[in-house]
Each structure stands twice: as structure tokens, then as C-alpha cells.
Design an enzyme around this catalytic site. Sequence first.
Site, mmCIF file in Angstrom:
data_model
loop_
_atom_site.group_PDB
_atom_site.id
_atom_site.type_symbol
_atom_site.label_atom_id
_atom_site.label_comp_id
_atom_site.label_asym_id
_atom_site.label_seq_id
_atom_site.Cartn_x
_atom_site.Cartn_y
_atom_site.Cartn_z
ATOM 1 N N ALA A 14 6.325 -1.150 5.433
ATOM 2 C CA ALA A 14 5.391 -0.019 5.465
ATOM 3 C C ALA A 14 5.730 0.947 4.334
ATOM 4 O O ALA A 14 6.829 0.913 3.776
ATOM 5 C CB ALA A 14 5.471 0.683 6.812
ATOM 6 N N CYS A 15 4.776 1.810 4.041
ATOM 7 C CA CYS A 15 4.928 2.819 3.001
ATOM 8 C C CYS A 15 6.210 3.620 3.255
ATOM 9 O O CYS A 15 6.491 3.969 4.398
ATOM 10 C CB CYS A 15 3.704 3.737 3.030
ATOM 11 S SG CYS A 15 3.710 4.988 1.742
ATOM 12 N N PRO A 16 6.992 3.839 2.251
ATOM 13 C CA PRO A 16 6.805 3.640 0.810
ATOM 14 C C PRO A 16 7.471 2.373 0.280
ATOM 15 O O PRO A 16 7.565 2.185 -0.928
ATOM 16 C CB PRO A 16 7.486 4.875 0.222
ATOM 17 C CG PRO A 16 8.684 5.060 1.117
ATOM 18 C CD PRO A 16 8.179 4.685 2.504
ATOM 19 N N ASP A 41 0.702 -4.076 4.409
ATOM 20 C CA ASP A 41 0.384 -2.665 4.631
ATOM 21 C C ASP A 41 -0.950 -2.360 3.968
ATOM 22 O O ASP A 41 -1.091 -2.427 2.750
ATOM 23 C CB ASP A 41 1.495 -1.794 4.039
ATOM 24 C CG ASP A 41 1.234 -0.300 4.197
ATOM 25 O OD1 ASP A 41 0.238 0.078 4.852
ATOM 26 O OD2 ASP A 41 2.029 0.485 3.656
#
Length: 187
Positions: A14-16, A41
Site C-alpha cells: 500500500a501507499c507509499p 494498490d
Amino acid sequence: MIETAHTLDAKGLACPMPIVRTRKAIQGLSPGDVLEVLATDKGSTADIKAWATSSGHAYLGTETEGNVLHHFLKKDSALIEVKEEIPVMDLESFVRKVEEDRSLTIVDVREEQEYQEEHIPGALHIPLSEIESQMHELNKSEDIYLICQTGRRSGIAGIQLAENGFKNLYNVVPGMTEWTKQTKKGN
């Protein structure tokens, strides 16, 4: 098929993290090399596109295959003019257009075996790996409809053509994977 110097597997992150890993992976590449980033994602498309632009790399496009996003970036492309994304034409609209006008310029960028298995009647066959060496066969003033299996290779071919002065380009999505289904629907 497009030659990538490296494929980064960022699926499940997932981000980042997709950006963090992309930044690290692209450092090891030579200028002009293409990096393919696999991600799940959904926000990674906007993130990678923005990061590439701000860091001087060229965002070449994203293709979706199931739930996996395939992002393509070209390293150190700050001096390369990045064209607007190639307009996408949905397959249903394209089928109608083909039925109305048999003289369309359709370029199938898949490999020979894929083309031989099934193709649109009258489509020119120029594999993606040969698009740069054969683009002189195309008329820059005509509308050109690019198709592959899913839209990924045709999108990349469109970017290459746009970088060489072609203006009226359309990426047919999702491509040949759905061509038979769409044409049978219309019958």
C-alpha cells in the site's frame, strides 16, 4: 513485446511503498531503460504518474490485467517531451466504427502468433518491437487505431508514434481479448 530492463513486484503493498520501491529500482537502471512496476494498490496509478513527472522520468502508461496494474516508466526522460496520453476508444465504439467504415487504418501491435490466431480483417500487423522501424509505413495525417490483446502494448505504441509526430491516435481498449465477444454481440 516491450522490452523492460527490470520488473518490480510491488503487489500487495500500500501507499507509499510502491513509490518507495519504484524510486529504489529505477536508480539501478540506465537512462532510457524501461521499468515495469506490478502493483495492486489502485491509488498507485496516480501516485506513480505524479512521481515520474516530478522526478524527470517518463510515465509511459498503465495496463490492468485482472487486479494487477502494470505501470511503465522510462528512466531519466526529463529532456524527452512527454505527450498527452493517447486517447482511449472503448471496444464497443470501435466495433461500430469498423462496421461503418471498412477503410480505417488499424494497426495490430501483437506478436506474429497472436495475429495469426485471430485479427481484424484489413488490420496492418506491426509488432510493438518493430513499431519504430516500421512507422514510416503509416500516414501521419490519418486516424490510426492501435490494438493489441489488452490495450497495454497498443498504448505504448501510441506513445512512441506520438513522440514521432503522429497526432490522430486511438488506443482500442480492452483489445482483442474482447473483440470476438463484441462482434458476436452485434450479430
